[in-house]
Structure formats: structure tokens, C-alpha cells
Design a protein around this motif. Structure first.
Motif, PDB file in Angstrom:
ATOM      1  N   ILE A  66       4.262  -3.300  -4.708  1.00 17.18           N
ATOM      2  CA  ILE A  66       5.356  -3.203  -3.739  1.00 17.18           C
ATOM      3  C   ILE A  66       5.410  -4.455  -2.867  1.00 17.18           C
ATOM      4  N   ALA A 102       6.730  -7.427  -4.876  1.00 17.28           N
ATOM      5  CA  ALA A 102       8.157  -7.258  -5.161  1.00 17.28           C
ATOM      6  C   ALA A 102       9.000  -7.455  -3.906  1.00 17.28           C
ATOM      7  N   SER A 103       8.522  -6.974  -2.776  1.00 19.87           N
ATOM      8  CA  SER A 103       9.305  -7.099  -1.543  1.00 19.87           C
ATOM      9  C   SER A 103       9.390  -8.541  -1.060  1.00 19.87           C
ATOM     10  N   VAL A 116      -0.461  -0.050  -6.402  1.00 17.15           N
ATOM     11  CA  VAL A 116       0.913   0.206  -5.965  1.00 17.15           C
ATOM     12  C   VAL A 116       1.216  -0.605  -4.711  1.00 17.15           C
TER      13      VAL A 116
END
Length: 124
Positions: A20, A23-24, A16
Motif C-alpha cells: 500500500i 503504491a500510494s 500489505v
């Protein structure tokens, strides 16, 4: 708690974090890119599990949770550095905070739920 559940929860925390982070930063959603980012931390996690013998009591906050957290971040950063990936100061801080909250957080929840389950059983 079974060791396998603890290993899956820890692995999910790392995955995760990677998802994240990628993606960020709007990095391509390629499996290869994901694996390149994940492997140093998964390697650190595996060494942490072996070093701290986490399979004995994976739900314990100390030493299992803290040991796995510190080992995952420290070795993950070393492996990133030797493989030519970035280890900027801000990244080290973000990784330390996120992984600390995640790896210790599920253990705190498990402890609370375990205490509540024992209390509920005693009231019957």
C-alpha cells in the motif's frame, strides 16, 4: 492456533503495509524495490517473534500482539535509518498506526471468533 498461521498473518500484515505504501507513493512495482522497503519491517517482525516468544500463543493480544507491533515498528525504523532509507515523522506515525491496526486487528478478530465458536459449541 498454530504458530505458522500466526506468522503468516503477521507477515502478510507487513507485506500489505509495504504494498500500500509503495503504491500510494507511485513507486515502481519492482521486486527489488519492494524487498528494499519490506526487509527492515520483516526483520523487526522476526526479532519481535523471537523476543516475545510469540510462537507459544500467537493469537494473544498481550503480550504477543503488542510486543510484535512495537518491536516491528521500532526495529523497522532503526533498520531503515541505518540502511539510508527515510524515517520522516509522518511515516513513523503512519507505520505505527497501520501496523498496530493490522497486527492487533487480526488478533482481536481471532479472539472474537474464538469466543463465538466456544459459545456456539456450548449451546448445542
Amino acid at each position: 492456533m498454530r504458530w505458522s498461521l500466526g506468522a503468516v498473518l503477521d507477515g502478510c500484515c507487513v507485506l500489505v503495509f509495504v504494498a500500500i505504501g509503495r503504491a500510494s507513493h507511485e513507486e515502481a512495482a519492482s521486486l527489488g524495490g519492494f524487498a528494499t522497503t519490506a526487509w527492515p519491517f520483516l526483520g523487526g517482525l522476526a526479532v519481535g517473534w523471537a523476543s516475545w516468544r510469540v510462537w507459544r500463543r500467537p493469537e494473544k493480544l498481550v503480550p504477543a500482539g503488542v510486543g510484535v507491533w512495537v518491536t516491528t515498528v521500532a526495529l523497522g525504523m532503526v533498520l531503515r535509518a541505518v540502511s539510508g532509507q527515510g524515517t520522516a515523522g509522518a511515516f513513523v506515525i503512519v507505520a505505527s498506526v497501520f501496523l498496530g491496526l493490522a497486527l492487533l486487528g487480526w488478533r482481536l478478530v481471532a479472539r472474537f471468533v474464538g469466543v463465538r465458536a466456544v459459545s456456539s459449541g456450548a449451546e448445542r
